[in-house]
Write a protein that holds these residues in place. Structure first.
Motif, PDB file in Angstrom:
ATOM      1  N   VAL A  55      83.648  -0.598  33.413  1.00  0.00           N
ATOM      2  CA  VAL A  55      82.500  -1.006  34.233  1.00  0.00           C
ATOM      3  C   VAL A  55      81.394   0.045  34.261  1.00  0.00           C
ATOM      4  CG1 VAL A  55      83.976  -2.450  35.687  1.00  0.00           C
ATOM      5  CG2 VAL A  55      83.531  -0.068  36.353  1.00  0.00           C
ATOM      6  N   ARG A  56      81.515   1.070  33.421  1.00  0.00           N
ATOM      7  CA  ARG A  56      80.545   2.161  33.477  1.00  0.00           C
ATOM      8  C   ARG A  56      79.117   1.686  33.271  1.00  0.00           C
ATOM      9  NH1 ARG A  56      83.030   6.054  29.061  1.00  0.00           N
ATOM     10  NH2 ARG A  56      83.415   3.987  28.157  1.00  0.00           N
ATOM     11  N   TYR A  57      78.904   0.752  32.351  1.00  0.00           N
ATOM     12  CA  TYR A  57      77.546   0.295  32.049  1.00  0.00           C
ATOM     13  C   TYR A  57      77.363  -1.188  32.353  1.00  0.00           C
ATOM     14  CZ  TYR A  57      78.052   4.637  29.449  1.00  0.00           C
ATOM     15  OH  TYR A  57      78.324   5.946  29.087  1.00  0.00           O
ATOM     16  N   ALA A  58      78.287  -1.769  33.109  1.00  0.00           N
ATOM     17  CA  ALA A  58      78.243  -3.203  33.395  1.00  0.00           C
ATOM     18  C   ALA A  58      77.651  -3.473  34.777  1.00  0.00           C
ATOM     19  CB  ALA A  58      79.652  -3.792  33.314  1.00  0.00           C
ATOM     20  N   ARG A  59      76.897  -4.555  34.861  1.00  0.00           N
ATOM     21  CA  ARG A  59      76.393  -4.965  36.174  1.00  0.00           C
ATOM     22  C   ARG A  59      77.535  -5.490  37.036  1.00  0.00           C
ATOM     23  NH1 ARG A  59      70.696  -8.231  35.010  1.00  0.00           N
ATOM     24  NH2 ARG A  59      69.531  -6.452  34.114  1.00  0.00           N
TER      25      ARG A  59
END
Length: 217
Positions: free
Chosen positions: A64-68
């Motif tokens: 989820v580091r770069y996920a909305r």
């Protein structure tokens, strides 16, 4: 123990996870996940390994580091037989049921270039066209990341424009959690699908080949 089917509890687990995708839910039901989801999927992978190769079971945690969407867990359990980076056979269990698929799921830029060059040439592109047409006729779903327009430099009347739009290409079929899914017949169904996907996999391995891709499991 050999593969005996996907228990109904696996689908119930994912129905609950879709309703409450939280660390609290997963921790409370982790033993159910291990026994009803991961163990049967590993047994399914082992059942098919002699013919197709060893499968890797993906982790249940989302990156989820770069996920909305910050939901911490995947709402499916996947298993992938990687023959070359991004290319191989796939099986999945989720609340919707069991799914079998095969093809190329992600491509580095050099792979996309080789894919389109092979599709463009008649000697290599026409065989892929026949393979895809056969899978379409057999009722398989065709998927993959596709351009909405044509690739740069490709004429609008190219006979394989539809295939040239693909940046990834795979075929698949989903099965609802019918009674046979809970039996060893589920392995036979996945095996039959994977055999049908063989010509597509062979073409991709021959003409796209591998490139190092990030591990997104």
């Amino acid at each position: 123990m050999g593969f005996t089917g996907i228990p109904d509890e696996a689908f119930m687990f994912y129905e609950g996870l879709e309703a409450d995708n939280s660390k609290t839910y997963f921790a409370r039901h982790k033993s159910l996940y291990e026994e009803a989801v991961r163990a049967p999927m590993q047994a399914l992978a082992d059942e098919l390994a002699d013919e197709f190769g060893e499968a890797k079971l993906f982790r249940p945690y989302r990156d989820v580091r770069y996920a909305r969407d910050k939901s911490p867990y995947k709402t499916h359990q996947g298993a992938f037989v990687g023959l070359m980076p991004g290319i191989g056979f796939y099986a999945q269990v989720s609340a919707d049921g069991l799914r079998a698929a095969g093809g190329v799921y992600s491509q580095a830029p050099d792979q996309v270039a080789r894919f389109r060059a092979a599709v463009d040439e008649d000697v290599t592109g026409k065989p892929l066209e026949r393979v895809v047409a056969a899978l379409d006729a057999a009722g398989y779903e065709r998927g993959g990341d596709r351009l909405k327009t044509r690739p740069r430099g490709v004429p609008a009347d190219h006979p394989r424009l539809d295939l040239l739009r693909h940046r990834s290409l795979y075929a698949g079929r989903g099965f609802e959690p019918e009674p046979w899914v809970h039996t060893a017949e589920a392995a036979d169904r996945v095996r039959a699908c994977w055999r049908d996907f063989g010509p597509l996999i062979d073409w991709l391995c021959a003409h796209v080949r591998g490139s190092e891709l990030p591990d997104r499991s």
